[in-house]
Design a protein around this motif. Structure first.
Motif, PDB file in Angstrom:
ATOM      1  N   HIS A   1       0.849  -1.189   0.000  1.00  0.00           N
ATOM      2  CA  HIS A   1       0.000   0.000   0.000  1.00  0.00           C
ATOM      3  C   HIS A   1       0.886   1.240   0.000  1.00  0.00           C
ATOM      4  N   SER A   2       0.244   2.402  -0.138  1.00  0.00           N
ATOM      5  CA  SER A   2       0.976   3.673  -0.167  1.00  0.00           C
ATOM      6  C   SER A   2       0.231   4.732   0.634  1.00  0.00           C
ATOM      7  N   TYR A   3       0.990   5.692   1.123  1.00  0.00           N
ATOM      8  CA  TYR A   3       0.444   6.847   1.833  1.00  0.00           C
ATOM      9  C   TYR A   3       0.786   8.089   1.017  1.00  0.00           C
TER      10      TYR A   3
ATOM     11  N   THR B   1       0.984  12.081   0.856  1.00  0.00           N
ATOM     12  CA  THR B   1       1.034  13.307   1.648  1.00  0.00           C
ATOM     13  C   THR B   1       1.093  14.488   0.677  1.00  0.00           C
TER      14      THR B   1
END
Length: 91
Positions: free
Chosen positions: A43-45, A47
């Motif tokens: 997964h990725s976050y 910002t």
């Protein structure tokens, strides 16, 4: 398999639309499919100006190959050495 955090500097990442993110995800998944099961996107976050991705891969080179093929930045790749969470306090 080792786990890595990839830091991708993408100015304005937080302003990417759902359609933009869908397209980026589809491109990444297509490349991963061609590379085979030795690399997995967890997964990725997203910002404001960066995307932090979690991948399982045998080594940094495999992650760089994915990034170069897709034209994705991979400004910093760090191998995860351990994981903790609130349940760690219970041990």
């Amino acid at each position: 398999m080792p786990k890595f955090i990839i830091e991708r500097e993408i100015p304005g990442a937080g302003d990417l639309t759902k359609e933009d993110l869908t397209g980026i995800s589809q491109k990444s998944c297509s490349i991963l499919k061609d590379m085979g099961p030795q690399i997995q996107w967890v997964h990725s976050y997203v910002t404001e100006d960066k995307v932090y991705c979690v991948y399982n891969a045998p080594d940094e080179k495999t992650i760089m190959d994915h990034a170069e093929t897709g034209g994705f930045p991979a400004n910093k790749i760090t191998q995860v050495r351990n994981m903790i969470d609130p349940t760690t306090a219970e041990s």
